[in-house]
Design a protein around this motif. Structure first.
Motif, short mmCIF file in Angstrom:
data_model
loop_
_atom_site.label_atom_id
_atom_site.label_comp_id
_atom_site.label_asym_id
_atom_site.label_seq_id
_atom_site.Cartn_x
_atom_site.Cartn_y
_atom_site.Cartn_z
N LYS A 57 31.19 130.69 97.89
CA LYS A 57 30.98 131.04 96.48
C LYS A 57 29.95 130.09 95.86
O LYS A 57 29.07 130.52 95.11
N GLU A 66 36.12 120.22 93.80
CA GLU A 66 37.12 121.28 93.79
C GLU A 66 38.17 120.97 94.84
O GLU A 66 37.86 120.33 95.85
N LYS A 72 35.54 129.12 98.96
CA LYS A 72 34.98 128.43 97.78
C LYS A 72 33.57 127.91 98.09
O LYS A 72 32.69 127.92 97.22
N ALA A 121 41.01 122.68 97.44
CA ALA A 121 41.38 123.95 98.07
C ALA A 121 42.76 123.84 98.71
O ALA A 121 43.21 122.74 99.05
#
Lengths: 280, 280, 280
Positions: free
Chosen positions: C215, C201, C212, C203
C-alpha cells in the motif's frame, strides 16, 4: 569525612569538595556510591548570573571534568527560582571589559556543560529564564517542578540568543516551536514545557526530581563511558565547534550590542519597570 | 481618507495604499490602529501565480518592507482557493525569458516573505497547493479553514521543489514527514495538516481566521522589533543565504528542466487530463 | 516461468531473479504486476551481518538499481529476528583486511539503499538491532510486528554509530530522541518505537505487514519516477555525499577502533556474557 574522601577516589575527587567549600555561590556534593555530583546554585535571591557566579560555575565544571565525574545533577538552592539568567545589572551601563568577560564565561560554561563527557540532568526547581534556561538546554535531560516557567525570553529585553543556543533549542523542541518561542520570548509553564518537549519529565517535589535524575543517570551505568562520550560528541560536537570558531567575534558583537545606546535605553526602561513593579 | 493617511505615518504608509489601488491582482489594506497589513490575492478563479501576479506580490512585499509594516496577513479573495500555485500554462511550451523571470520572482518573493522583518500569518481560506503552499510556508504562522487541502504536490506534475523550500518544510513539520509529503506529492486535508504541524490553527470562518491572525501578530506588540527581526534572521538567514548564493544557477536549472521535452510531455498530458475533467 | 519473465521486462528483470538463485543468504522475488521486489534476508539464526551477507545485500541492491526496480520490500526469513546487525564475531580478534571490507560494504549498502531511486519499505518481522536497525533507517518506511525490539544499541558494546547513521536517525525521530536513544543504546519495543516515530506502522502479521508495505509503495504509482527520485535525492543527498567524501577515512578510523585492545577487551567480555547466558 577523610574516610569518605579516601573511598571516593574513583570518580569525583577531593578537589571538587575542596572547591565547593571555597565557592560561596556554587555548592558541590558527590554521592560516593554513584559518583554523581550535585551542583547547587546559591546566589540569592534568584541565582542571577553575575560575573562571580559565572566564574564559579565555570570552575566547577572544569573540576568535574578533571575528576572524571560520572554524572551531574544541576539544581538551585532556592525553591522559587532555578536561575533568572544573566544579571540585568551586568548589562546596564556596563564596563566593556567586565561585559566581555561575562560573555566569555557564558560561552565557556556552554562548551563545558553542553560538551561534557559525563551525563547531565537539570533539576528545575524554580523559574528558569534566559540564561537559566540556557543551563537546562546545555544539560541532557530536564526535570521540572510544577507551577514554574521556563524559556529564552531574551527578545523581551531587546536581546537575541546566540546561534549555538538557538541550534540546541531546535534540537530539543524542533524548528518551528523554537521560532515561535524565540521571536515572542515566550516563557512556558511546566505543563506546556513538557508538551512541547522543552522539559522531559515533571516532578512533584525536589526530592522526587532528584530521584528521577538519578534514575536517568543510572541508565548509563553499563554503557562504556568512552563509547557514550564519543557518541555525545558526534551529536553535539558541531554546535560546540561552531561556537569555538566564532568565540572572539561573538564576544565583540555582544559587547557592541550591549553598549549601544539603543539597547541601554531599552534595558534602562526595563529596570525602571521592574523597580516599579517590586515597589508596589 | 486624507485624515486616515495622516494618522498612519508610523507604520504602513501611504505608498502601500497607493500601490494597492494600482495593482489589480493584489489588494492591500492597512489597519491604522495595529499597523497590520492585509494582503489579499485576487487573481480569479484560483489565484494562479502567473508572471503578472508574481510581479505584484513581489512589489507589494517590497513596499511593506520600505514602510516598516508591523505585521502581515496574507489571504485570498476567493472562498475556495488560497492559491493553486504557479500557473501551469506558464510551464507549458514556455518562452525561456518569461519562465526565467517567473522563477526569479518566485525566489524574490521567498526572500522577502520568508526573511521579512515583520511577523507574517497566512490565512488559508481555500486550497493551497504547490506555490500556494509555498507562500504559507514562507509565513510564520498558518491558520486554515476546514475542508480544504494544502501541500507541495510538485512531484505529481513531474517537478521537484527547490531545496530552500524543502528546508523550510523540514523546519516546519520535521524531516520524515517532509520526505513522505514531497515524494508522494501529498495534499493534506485541514485536519491532517494540523496534526502533522503543516498548519498551526484551524478556524471556522474567514472572520474567525483574521481574528486569530491578529491575535498571533499581537503577541509581538511588546517585543522590541529590532530584537525580534535579528532573532528571526538568525533562525531563517541560512536558508535565504543559500538561496541567494545559488539564485542564478537555480533559475538556469529550472528553465532547463521546464523546457526539456520529457517535462513538456508530462505537463502537456497533465493539462489534457485537467481539461477532460473540467469538461465532464 | 519463462512467460512470467517475458512479461516482466518493464521493471525488475531476469538478472535479479537469476541472482537470487545464486545468493544463498538473500532471496529476491519480484511481483510481475507491481514491479515490487521482495528481498528476504536468510542467514539463520539471526541474520548476522557477516562479510558474506553484507556482500550479497550489496550485490542485490546493485542489481535492483540496474534493473529499474519500482519498489523494494526488505524483510527477514526468520520470524524472530529481522537482523541482529554486524556479526559480533567479525569484530572479535579481527583480520584488518576483512574488517575493512566489512565496513566498506556497510557504507556501500547505505549509499545504495538510503539513496535508492525506487521507494523502499522495511517489514520488520523480528528484532532489528544495531546494523539491523540501520537497514530499516535506510528504508523510507518502517512497518513492524508486535513484541519485538528495535534500536541502535552500539554503545552497549563500546561502539558508536557513524555520523551519517546518526543524521538519518535525527531526520526520522528528531534530535533529542536520537540523543537519548544513542547515548543509552536503547532498544525500543514495537509500541514505543511507533510512539517516537522510529517505526511508522504496526502490523499484526507478516502477511498484514506485506500488504501495508505494498500500500505504501502504491502511493507512488502515479508519480513520475524521475521527479520522485530527484526529490528523494534533494532530501537524502547531503547525507550520502558526506559519507562518500569521508569513506576511506571512516573505514580507517573504524578499523583502528575495532582493533584497539580496549575495544577488543570490551567485545571479548561481551561475547563471554552472551555465551554464559545461552548456556544457562
Amino acid at each position: 569525612m577523610a574516610l569518605r574522601t579516601a573511598r571516593n577516589l574513583a570518580y569525583c575527587l577531593n578537589s571538587i569538595r575542596n572547591y565547593s567549600t571555597n565557592g560561596p555561590l556554587v555548592n558541590v556534593t558527590v554521592n560516593e556510591k554513584s559518583g554523581f555530583a550535585t551542583v547547587t546554585l546559591q546566589n540569592p535571591p534568584v541565582n542571577s548570573m553575575n560575573l562571580e557566579l559565572l566564574t564559579e560555575i565555570s570552575h566547577t565544571l572544569q573540576q568535574l571534568e578533571k575528576n572524571k565525574c560520572r554524572g551531574l545533577i544541576l539544581t538551585s538552592a532556592s525553591n522559587k527560582v532555578f536561575s533568572a539568567g544573566i544579571d540585568i545589572f551586568e548589562l546596564h551601563k556596563p564596563n566593556s571589559d567586565r561585559i566581555s568577560q561575562t560573555w566569555s564565561f557564558v560561552q565557556e560554561i556552554w562548551i563545558r556543560l553542553y560538551g561534557s563527557a559525563y551525563p547531565t540532568v537539570a533539576v528545575i526547581n524554580g523559574h528558569a529564564t534566559a540564561g537559566g534556561c540556557l543551563l537546562t538546554l546545555a544539560s541532557e535531560y530536564r526535570i521540572m517542578l510544577n507551577k514554574f516557567t521556563i524559556g529564552l525570553n531574551e527578545t523581551q529585553v531587546g536581546l537575541t540568543p546566540p546561534t549555538w543556543l538557538i541550534d540546541a533549542m531546535k534540537n530539543t523542541i524542533g524548528g518551528k516551536q523554537t521560532e515561535f518561542a524565540l521571536t515572542a520570548g515566550t516563557l512556558f509553564e511546566t505543563e506546556e514545557a513538557l508538551k512541547i518537549g522543552l522539559v522531559d519529565e515533571v516532578a512533584q517535589s525536589k526530592h522526587d526530581a532528584i530521584e528521577k535524575a538519578e534514575k536517568f543517570l543510572n541508565k548509563f551505568k553499563r554503557i562504556p563511558p568512552h563509547a557514550r562520550s564519543i557518541t555525545k560528541a558526534k551529536l553535539r560536537g558541531a554546535n560546540i565547534q561552531a561556537l569555538v570558531r566564532n568565540k572572539d567575534k561573538e564576544v565583540k558583537g555582544y559587547v557592541d550590542f550591549i553598549t549601544d545606546p539603543q539597547f541601554q535605553d531599552t534595558v534602562g526602561k526595563y529596570i525602571e519597570l521592574v523597580k516599579q513593579k517590586s515597589s508596589k
